[in-house]
Design a protein around this motif. Structure first.
Motif, PDB file in Angstrom:
ATOM      1  N   HIS A   1      -0.083  12.559  -7.049  1.00 17.06           N
ATOM      2  CA  HIS A   1      -0.301  11.805  -5.919  1.00 17.06           C
ATOM      3  C   HIS A   1       0.717  10.605  -5.766  1.00 17.06           C
ATOM      4  CE1 HIS A   1      -4.049  11.421  -3.534  1.00 17.06           C
ATOM      5  NE2 HIS A   1      -3.290  10.177  -2.900  1.00 17.06           N
TER       6      HIS A   1
ATOM      7  N   TYR B   1      -3.168   6.522   7.066  1.00 21.71           N
ATOM      8  CA  TYR B   1      -2.876   5.294   7.859  1.00 21.71           C
ATOM      9  C   TYR B   1      -1.440   4.902   8.503  1.00 21.71           C
ATOM     10  CZ  TYR B   1      -6.954   4.874   4.787  1.00 21.71           C
ATOM     11  OH  TYR B   1      -8.243   4.955   3.855  1.00 21.71           O
TER      12      TYR B   1
ATOM     13  N   TYR C   1       0.811  -1.151  -0.070  1.00 15.69           N
ATOM     14  CA  TYR C   1       0.193   0.021  -0.222  1.00 15.69           C
ATOM     15  C   TYR C   1       0.804   1.388  -0.103  1.00 15.69           C
ATOM     16  CZ  TYR C   1      -2.685   3.900   1.644  1.00 15.69           C
ATOM     17  OH  TYR C   1      -3.247   5.030   1.843  1.00 15.69           O
TER      18      TYR C   1
ATOM     19  N   ARG D   1       0.111   7.332  -7.419  1.00 12.05           N
ATOM     20  CA  ARG D   1      -0.939   6.155  -7.066  1.00 12.05           C
ATOM     21  C   ARG D   1      -2.156   6.144  -7.503  1.00 12.05           C
ATOM     22  NH1 ARG D   1       0.926   4.532  -2.026  1.00 12.05           N
ATOM     23  NH2 ARG D   1      -1.284   4.740  -1.006  1.00 12.05           N
TER      24      ARG D   1
ATOM     25  N   PHE E   1     -11.961   3.831  -0.008  1.00 21.30           N
ATOM     26  CA  PHE E   1     -11.726   4.655  -1.378  1.00 21.30           C
ATOM     27  C   PHE E   1     -12.882   4.827  -1.839  1.00 21.30           C
ATOM     28  CE2 PHE E   1      -7.080   2.634  -2.350  1.00 21.30           C
ATOM     29  CZ  PHE E   1      -6.632   3.564  -1.310  1.00 21.30           C
TER      30      PHE E   1
ATOM     31  N   HIS F   1     -15.151   8.133  -1.338  1.00 25.24           N
ATOM     32  CA  HIS F   1     -14.869   9.359  -1.785  1.00 25.24           C
ATOM     33  C   HIS F   1     -16.009   9.768  -2.650  1.00 25.24           C
ATOM     34  CE1 HIS F   1     -10.232   9.721  -0.913  1.00 25.24           C
ATOM     35  NE2 HIS F   1     -10.888   8.887  -0.032  1.00 25.24           N
TER      36      HIS F   1
ATOM     37  N   ARG G   1      -4.697  -0.022  -8.650  1.00 22.55           N
ATOM     38  CA  ARG G   1      -3.730  -0.558  -7.732  1.00 22.55           C
ATOM     39  C   ARG G   1      -3.380  -1.876  -7.434  1.00 22.55           C
ATOM     40  NH1 ARG G   1      -3.988   4.314  -2.946  1.00 22.55           N
ATOM     41  NH2 ARG G   1      -4.043   6.222  -4.149  1.00 22.55           N
TER      42      ARG G   1
ATOM     43  N   TYR H   1     -10.402  15.249   2.060  1.00 29.80           N
ATOM     44  CA  TYR H   1     -10.874  14.281   1.049  1.00 29.80           C
ATOM     45  C   TYR H   1     -12.618  14.773   1.415  1.00 29.80           C
ATOM     46  CZ  TYR H   1      -7.382  11.709  -0.782  1.00 29.80           C
ATOM     47  OH  TYR H   1      -5.888  11.159  -1.068  1.00 29.80           O
TER      48      TYR H   1
ATOM     49  N   GLN I   1      -7.441  11.010   6.239  1.00 26.34           N
ATOM     50  CA  GLN I   1      -7.712   9.601   6.310  1.00 26.34           C
ATOM     51  C   GLN I   1      -6.449   9.240   7.355  1.00 26.34           C
ATOM     52  OE1 GLN I   1      -9.639   7.491   5.569  1.00 26.34           O
ATOM     53  NE2 GLN I   1     -10.441   7.768   3.451  1.00 26.34           N
TER      54      GLN I   1
END
Ligand code: FMN
Ligand code: 7N5
Length: 348
Positions: free
Chosen positions: A242, A74, A18, A245, A192, A195, A163, A128, A102
């Motif tokens: 980003h 995270y 991740y 990603r 995700f 969002h 991903r 977000y 997040q």
């Protein structure tokens, strides 16, 4: 980049996939790192560099240096201290800190930890916009009340990038405080999906009005979007893909910065990120029109290896490298870096 085997032993394959991973074939992820060496530095000699000043100005405020901690989700999956580790490292090095919405630590807890280390330390809050608008609005209120000075709205995440590492590992996240404080672990795909993919420029105006603080838009790669951001009242723009990603095969941050600086430079603060690991990368960004630079994974590896101290060591090294670069470039003030100090590097 750090040795991935070592990190895998520390944080496990799911978290490593991740954190380290990018979208698609990871072409942009790799290009972010490679992009900095496509620019060559042009040092000037016989300049008195006995005193150096790394300072920059962001949102009208002088800052002792231009290195900013990127918002990253995270962080307790990188080290048990989580966001408190990177935030303390930022406070100790006078680095501007951007907290992810997040986060696995609450915005007030992060603010208290920074204030305990360095009263008056600076932090921005990254937002977000979730399908459940009330969650986003609550976060903005929490951030404002605990002394975050700007709202960074990330605009490059209507949906998650493709991903493949997460698809393979099925990595699950514990305790994202905003979305699922005490519920069961969720896969990144589930998180995700919260969002809001219908977000548009009109919503940005709504959040900007409600925020009661300056708004910075993160994730812009086109000059026409940069112009639109300025028209919509943004105080700053973060030129970013980003960390590779989201959409694979975009421009790198530094390659996108050049036309964006030409279009809107001077009318708004410009920040850039993607693949920054060295002080001379930071100098190139400033020479090409950025006011500041965000560091993501490079710092996260410091956190994973050594908690707050590991993250602080990374920041201190980048700052020492930037200081050395200013001396060797013959440009003792970071604010005086301009396009004369950098050019394309002949490839071959
Ligand atoms: C693990 C991870 C989590 C991230 N989480 C967020 C986030 O929550 N919000 C956000 O705006 N950007 C997020 N980003 C993107 C970073 O803010 C930044 O744009 C990017 O990591 C910069 O590239 P670098 O990692 O090569 O330095 C994240 C990046 C990583 C690596
Ligand atoms: C929903 C969390 C998004 C975190 C993020 O921005 C990323 O993983 O790149």
């Amino acid at each position: 980049m750090s040795d991935p085997l070592d990190l895998e032993a520390l944080i496990g394959p799911g978290a490593l996939g991740y954190f380290a991973g990018g979208a698609g074939s990871e072409i942009t992820l790799r290009d972010n790192l490679a992009s900095w060496s496509r620019y060559a530095l042009h040092p000037r000699v016989l300049v008195d560099v006995s005193e150096r000043d790394l300072g920059t100005t962001l949102l009208g405020r002088y800052r002792p240096h231009p290195v900013v901690v990127a918002p990253m989700a995270y962080q307790k999956h990188a080290h048990e201290v989580g966001e408190l580790g990177t935030a303390e490292a930022a406070a100790r090095t006078e680095s501007l800190y951007v907290l992810s919405s997040q986060t696995t630590t609450s915005p007030p807890d992060v603010a208290r930890a920074m204030e305990a280390v360095a009263p008056g330390s600076d932090r921005w809050f990254q937002l977000y916009v979730f399908r459940d608008r009330a969650v986003s609005h609550d976060l903005v209120v929490q951030a404002r009340e605990s002394g975050y000075e700007a709202l960074v709205i990330t605009v490059d995440f209507p949906v998650a990038g493709w991903r493949e590492r997460d698809r393979r590992t099925g990595f699950t996240v514990e305790h994202p405080v905003a979305l699922n404080p005490s519920g069961p672990p969720l896969t990144t795909e589930q998180l995700f999906a919260m969002h809001d993919p219908s977000l548009t420029w009109d919503d940005i105006g709504e959040f900007a009005d409600a925020a009661g603080m300056p708004v910075v838009l993160k994730g812009i790669l086109r000059p026409d979007d940069a112009e639109r951001a300025v028209d919509s009242g943004a105080a700053g723009i973060i030129v970013s893909n980003h960390g590779g990603r989201q959409l694979d095969t975009t421009l790198s941050g530094i390659d996108a910065l050049v036309p964006i600086a030409q279009a809107v430079g001077g009318s708004v603060d410009l920040l850039v990120d993607g693949g920054v690991t060295r002080g001379w990368d930071v100098a190139k960004a400033l020479a090409l029109g950025a006011d500041a630079v965000l560091i993501g994974r490079h710092l996260l590896w410091g956190l994973a290896r050594g908690g707050a101290q590991g993250a602080e060591d990374v920041l201190r090294q980048v700052l020492a490298e930037l200081d050395s670069t200013l001396a060797l470039l013959g440009c003792p003030a970071a604010a005086d870096l301009d396009a004369s100090y950098v050019g394309p590097r002949a490839v071959g």
